[in-house]
Design a protein around this motif. Structure first.
Motif, PDB file in Angstrom:
ATOM      1  N   ASP A   1       1.310  -1.625  -0.131  1.00 37.36           N
ATOM      2  CA  ASP A   1      -0.234   0.125   0.205  1.00 37.36           C
ATOM      3  C   ASP A   1       0.813   0.976  -0.040  1.00 37.36           C
ATOM      4  OD1 ASP A   1      -2.112  -1.578   0.376  1.00 37.36           O
ATOM      5  OD2 ASP A   1      -2.358  -1.462   1.610  1.00 37.36           O
ATOM      6  N   PHE A   2       2.154   1.548   0.710  1.00 34.61           N
ATOM      7  CA  PHE A   2       2.957   2.733   0.826  1.00 34.61           C
ATOM      8  C   PHE A   2       3.743   2.728  -0.735  1.00 34.61           C
ATOM      9  CE2 PHE A   2       2.272   2.917   5.687  1.00 34.61           C
ATOM     10  CZ  PHE A   2       1.921   4.106   5.430  1.00 34.61           C
ATOM     11  N   LYS A   3       4.194   1.439  -0.845  1.00 37.15           N
ATOM     12  CA  LYS A   3       4.903   1.521  -1.968  1.00 37.15           C
ATOM     13  C   LYS A   3       3.856   2.111  -3.769  1.00 37.15           C
ATOM     14  CE  LYS A   3       8.696  -1.293  -2.389  1.00 37.15           C
ATOM     15  NZ  LYS A   3       9.615  -0.240  -2.554  1.00 37.15           N
ATOM     16  N   ALA A   4       2.219   1.479  -3.405  1.00 35.83           N
ATOM     17  CA  ALA A   4       1.594   2.459  -3.900  1.00 35.83           C
ATOM     18  C   ALA A   4       1.709   3.516  -4.134  1.00 35.83           C
ATOM     19  CB  ALA A   4       0.850   1.549  -4.310  1.00 35.83           C
ATOM     20  N   ALA A   5       1.731   3.823  -2.864  1.00 40.31           N
ATOM     21  CA  ALA A   5       1.360   5.533  -2.478  1.00 40.31           C
ATOM     22  C   ALA A   5       2.096   6.167  -2.996  1.00 40.31           C
ATOM     23  CB  ALA A   5       0.546   5.631  -0.620  1.00 40.31           C
ATOM     24  N   LEU A   6       3.233   5.692  -2.342  1.00 39.41           N
ATOM     25  CA  LEU A   6       4.574   6.944  -2.586  1.00 39.41           C
ATOM     26  C   LEU A   6       5.479   5.808  -3.270  1.00 39.41           C
ATOM     27  CD1 LEU A   6       4.651   7.927   0.774  1.00 39.41           C
ATOM     28  CD2 LEU A   6       3.932   9.425  -0.340  1.00 39.41           C
TER      29      LEU A   6
ATOM     30  N   ASP B   1      -3.226   5.677   1.726  1.00 38.19           N
ATOM     31  CA  ASP B   1      -3.574   6.642   0.705  1.00 38.19           C
ATOM     32  C   ASP B   1      -3.568   8.162   1.238  1.00 38.19           C
ATOM     33  OD1 ASP B   1      -5.617   6.365   2.218  1.00 38.19           O
ATOM     34  OD2 ASP B   1      -6.323   5.520   0.119  1.00 38.19           O
ATOM     35  N   ALA B   2      -3.397   8.344   2.674  1.00 37.40           N
ATOM     36  CA  ALA B   2      -3.552   9.849   3.668  1.00 37.40           C
ATOM     37  C   ALA B   2      -2.162   9.698   3.497  1.00 37.40           C
ATOM     38  CB  ALA B   2      -3.824   9.638   4.254  1.00 37.40           C
ATOM     39  N   ALA B   3      -1.005   9.477   2.829  1.00 41.69           N
ATOM     40  CA  ALA B   3       0.401   9.363   2.951  1.00 41.69           C
ATOM     41  C   ALA B   3       0.953  11.075   2.429  1.00 41.69           C
ATOM     42  CB  ALA B   3       1.894   8.445   3.208  1.00 41.69           C
ATOM     43  N   PRO B   4       0.552  10.620   0.681  1.00 50.77           N
ATOM     44  CA  PRO B   4       1.422  11.746  -0.016  1.00 50.77           C
ATOM     45  C   PRO B   4       0.967  13.052   0.664  1.00 50.77           C
ATOM     46  CG  PRO B   4       0.529   9.958  -1.716  1.00 50.77           C
ATOM     47  CD  PRO B   4      -0.404   9.616   0.000  1.00 50.77           C
TER      48      PRO B   4
ATOM     49  N   ILE C   1       0.267  15.302  11.513  1.00 53.73           N
ATOM     50  CA  ILE C   1      -0.444  14.171  13.012  1.00 53.73           C
ATOM     51  C   ILE C   1      -1.752  13.232  11.805  1.00 53.73           C
ATOM     52  CG2 ILE C   1      -1.558  13.488  15.102  1.00 53.73           C
ATOM     53  CD1 ILE C   1       0.014  16.043  15.994  1.00 53.73           C
ATOM     54  N   GLY C   2      -1.799  11.914  12.020  1.00 57.09           N
ATOM     55  CA  GLY C   2      -2.622  11.450  10.985  1.00 57.09           C
ATOM     56  C   GLY C   2      -3.795  11.322  12.089  1.00 57.09           C
ATOM     57  N   ASP C   3      -4.597  11.950  12.496  1.00 54.78           N
ATOM     58  CA  ASP C   3      -5.485  12.301  13.657  1.00 54.78           C
ATOM     59  C   ASP C   3      -7.023  10.948  13.179  1.00 54.78           C
ATOM     60  OD1 ASP C   3      -7.685  13.159  15.365  1.00 54.78           O
ATOM     61  OD2 ASP C   3      -7.898  14.388  14.493  1.00 54.78           O
ATOM     62  N   ARG C   4      -6.857  10.168  14.198  1.00 51.27           N
ATOM     63  CA  ARG C   4      -8.156   8.493  14.170  1.00 51.27           C
ATOM     64  C   ARG C   4      -8.748   9.595  14.887  1.00 51.27           C
ATOM     65  NH1 ARG C   4      -4.882   5.434  17.882  1.00 51.27           N
ATOM     66  NH2 ARG C   4      -4.457   7.121  18.485  1.00 51.27           N
ATOM     67  N   LEU C   5      -8.622   9.794  15.760  1.00 55.43           N
ATOM     68  CA  LEU C   5      -9.746  10.537  16.887  1.00 55.43           C
ATOM     69  C   LEU C   5     -10.997  11.669  16.828  1.00 55.43           C
ATOM     70  CD1 LEU C   5      -8.632  10.893  20.538  1.00 55.43           C
ATOM     71  CD2 LEU C   5      -8.796   8.262  18.823  1.00 55.43           C
ATOM     72  N   SER C   6     -11.402  12.213  15.062  1.00 55.96           N
ATOM     73  CA  SER C   6     -12.116  13.237  14.337  1.00 55.96           C
ATOM     74  C   SER C   6     -12.306  12.110  12.923  1.00 55.96           C
ATOM     75  CB  SER C   6     -11.179  13.705  14.098  1.00 55.96           C
ATOM     76  OG  SER C   6     -10.817  14.674  15.115  1.00 55.96           O
TER      77      SER C   6
END
Length: 313
Positions: A28-33, A96-99, A113-118
């Motif tokens: 997944d990360f290789k596909a996203a980046l 897919d949020a990485a880029p 920060i990747g915000d999970r709680l929202s």
């Protein structure tokens, strides 16, 4: 077009026994980046985590010191890149949020920060004590630092080169994320929170978190860092409480003396005076340590500027 095409990006995946999910996470990360280097640091896994990650094209390295904090310390020391993206190997964070996170770092933010709680965390996470712990930690840190960070403990983050090379990793275990957030707030770093779609672990994947044990470690980290980063409220607060108790006890002895002309409770008087003195000493200690903490923040700014200058060259 993403700005990350012109920057070197390193994806950091600390792993311990994640053979069920690590293959998909690397893909997944290789596909996203596609231009990023994906690093998997194997922390003494007893399954096929390292083998599967290498088969998917990840750069696999070993870290013998057990604990997520130890792994992150090794990653930050070993790897050089313009932008770093850190996630877990359990497939709970969307690649897919990485880029977008990379782009925010390139805009000038020190940490994203990747915000999970929202978003979906409280629906996906089936462990109620984890949810309670997140709320408790968030309220404690935001209250002390006058901040408004939503997700203090997320493991999905992106960093600048300067942040990575100047951040002192002190924690050994899962409390390292909390330490990162407190460090950033204390030094007034540029933070950006990006809501992400959290998903719980897939079937067959087992969490390594000990709800009680790791929760105690996280609270211990908060206590330690408050003592170090906010010494005046910490020591001054304790000193004020002791001083007030001492003054009240002195007042009761004084009232007795006013009414009878005698000091009938010498032990109480001695204890009260000692409490007042201890309170004053703690308050003075807080003042001295507060000055030292401010000097440390000044030194950190100078060090960060030096690293940024070296990177530009």
């Amino acid at each position: 077009m993403s700005k990350s095409l012109n920057a070197s990006v390193a994806v950091l995946l600390p792993c311990y026994n994640e053979e069920v999910t690590i293959g998909k996470v690397v893909r997944d990360f290789k596909a996203a980046l596609p231009d990023a280097d994906v690093y998997v640091y194997d922390n003494n896994s007893t399954d096929r985590t390292a083998e599967i990650a290498a088969g998917e094209g990840a750069i696999v390295r070993k870290e013998p010191r057990q604990g997520k904090g130890n792994v992150i310390r090794a990653m930050f020391e070993d790897i050089d890149a313009d932008v770093y993206v850190m996630a877990d190997g359990d497939d709970t964070y969307p690649a897919d949020a990485a880029p977008a996170m990379v782009d925010k770092v390139l805009e000038g933010y020190d940490m994203v920060i990747g915000d999970r709680l929202s978003s979906t965390y409280f629906q996906e996470n089936k462990r109620p004590f984890h949810n309670f712990g997140n709320r408790l930690v968030r309220g404690s840190i935001n209250g002390l630092f006058h901040a408004n960070v939503t997700d203090i403990m997320t493991g999905y983050r992106a960093f600048s080169f300067t942040f990575v090379k100047t951040y002192p990793v002190l924690s050994r275990g899962f409390e390292v994320e909390t330490e990162m957030t407190i460090h950033s707030l204390n030094n007034n770093l540029r933070l950006y929170e990006m809501p992400i779609q959290y998903r719980d672990r897939p079937e067959g994947s087992v969490s390594k978190l000990d709800t009680v044990g790791d929760g105690i470690k996280v609270m211990g980290t908060i206590f330690r860092m408050i003592r170090e980063y906010k010494p005046l409220p910490f020591f001054g607060g304790i000193g004020c409480v002791l001083g007030i108790i001492g003054v009240v006890l002195c007042g009761t002895v004084t009232v007795d003396f006013w009414n009878t002309g005698m000091v009938a409770r010498f032990p109480t008087l001695i204890g009260a005076v000692m409490l007042v003195i201890a309170g004053l000493l703690l308050f003075v200690t807080g003042v001295v340590l507060d000055v030292m903490a401010k000097n440390d923040r000044k030194a950190f700014i100078v060090e960060s500027n030096s690293f940024a200058m070296l990177r530009r060259r």
